[in-house]
Design a protein around this motif. Sequence first.
Motif, PDB file in Angstrom:
ATOM      1  N   ILE A  33       0.839  -1.198   0.000  1.00  0.00           N
ATOM      2  CA  ILE A  33       0.000   0.000   0.000  1.00  0.00           C
ATOM      3  C   ILE A  33       0.875   1.249   0.000  1.00  0.00           C
ATOM      4  O   ILE A  33       0.649   2.190  -0.776  1.00  0.00           O
ATOM      5  CB  ILE A  33      -0.936  -0.010   1.234  1.00  0.00           C
ATOM      6  CG1 ILE A  33      -1.976  -1.113   1.094  1.00  0.00           C
ATOM      7  CG2 ILE A  33      -1.612   1.351   1.393  1.00  0.00           C
ATOM      8  CD1 ILE A  33      -2.852  -1.281   2.314  1.00  0.00           C
ATOM      9  N   LEU A 236      -5.781  -3.039  -2.670  1.00  0.00           N
ATOM     10  CA  LEU A 236      -5.093  -2.099  -3.557  1.00  0.00           C
ATOM     11  C   LEU A 236      -6.047  -1.517  -4.604  1.00  0.00           C
ATOM     12  O   LEU A 236      -5.951  -0.326  -4.949  1.00  0.00           O
ATOM     13  CB  LEU A 236      -3.911  -2.781  -4.242  1.00  0.00           C
ATOM     14  CG  LEU A 236      -2.770  -3.221  -3.301  1.00  0.00           C
ATOM     15  CD1 LEU A 236      -1.685  -3.945  -4.079  1.00  0.00           C
ATOM     16  CD2 LEU A 236      -2.177  -2.035  -2.564  1.00  0.00           C
ATOM     17  N   ILE A 239      -8.113   1.211  -2.900  1.00  0.00           N
ATOM     18  CA  ILE A 239      -7.339   2.443  -2.696  1.00  0.00           C
ATOM     19  C   ILE A 239      -7.139   3.181  -4.020  1.00  0.00           C
ATOM     20  O   ILE A 239      -7.261   4.407  -4.096  1.00  0.00           O
ATOM     21  CB  ILE A 239      -5.980   2.111  -2.052  1.00  0.00           C
ATOM     22  CG1 ILE A 239      -6.191   1.597  -0.630  1.00  0.00           C
ATOM     23  CG2 ILE A 239      -5.062   3.337  -2.035  1.00  0.00           C
ATOM     24  CD1 ILE A 239      -4.928   1.113   0.034  1.00  0.00           C
TER      25      ILE A 239
END
Length: 372
Positions: A33, A236, A239
């Motif tokens: 991240i 992921l 995000i």
Amino acid sequence: MSNRKQLFKLFGANLKMMFREKQVWFWNIFFPIILMVIFMVIFGSSDSSHFKAKIAVVEMQENATSNLLEDQLRHLPVFEWKSEQPVTMEQADDWIKNKKVDAVIVLPASEETKSLELIYNKENEKNATSQAISGIIGQFLEQVNWSVAGITPTFNLTIDSVSGGSEDLTYVDFLLTGMIALAVAQGGLFGMVDMVEMRRKGLLKRLRMTPAKMGLLGTGSLLVRFILGIVQVLILSAIGVLGFGAKLHIDAPTLIVAFLVGALTFNAIGYMISSFSKSIEAYMGIANIASFLMMFLSGIFFPTSGFPEWLLPVSKVLPLTYFVNGMRDGMVYGSGMFTAEFWTGIGILAIWGVISFALAIIIYRKMKIEVR
């Protein structure tokens, strides 16, 4: 105990060992991240429609030509002016050396002088901003010359772009899918370090004295890493979409095939590395070298088509190249299932996985396992 029950037990044991280890959470969840956010902020935020370059202008001697050029330059919306008035050469030199401006424009010193001087900081001479400023000034002077000569251009250039994927495909989507593939691949490459630790502590030696099969132990570990890969993709992707505005066009069958084959392949490669690594340091060293090479040669950040000719064959044999392409087919292009290129890449990935897993099993069976 049947093979099925053995696999279930070993899968459960691997699952508990992995999620109880704090380093697993950091290196497989938080580190990808952090890495993705850093790269997305650096590379993903570059938008040519919002390009701005900070400029200073130097007027050695005020004259009609310098006034005319300065007036027209200040109407260019892509420039942000450091000063509303022309500055001295000494002041501009200080700003360019200390990187307070991207470039300095020196206006003609007299009406007879027919050239502008563009000055960069030598360290930034080859970066994208300097290249863009050079192009903009060149085009500006060309238009000024036409205007002075009273010429109306007969031909104009219009620029458009098309994509193999959706029309709204952006570099953010390209980078996000590359970072997801990299995270899953690194999870597999580094995830088998537990096998080295088990050997160091003598657990493997004790397991070999039981009816447990080493192949099932590796399979159980591979399946656990596979689950972790799914978690990585989901986090992921969320995000990237929510934090950076990425637009995904998921083609589920293509994505499932690419992810399944890719995740298992990189776990198999990690399993193979663990089979001949005699210490954690050795394992991490080999995995780091493999990860570093593939990170920059597999098209994670930029298309491989821009690589030098001599480097392209290297990129074409790396498994991460095909994993990245497959994930992009499934997440942004959506056309992989019906192309020979997709299945060729999946086939090469599968070959890497099968050979790595087979070698790992052979080495684990034949090697003398010692308690350190």
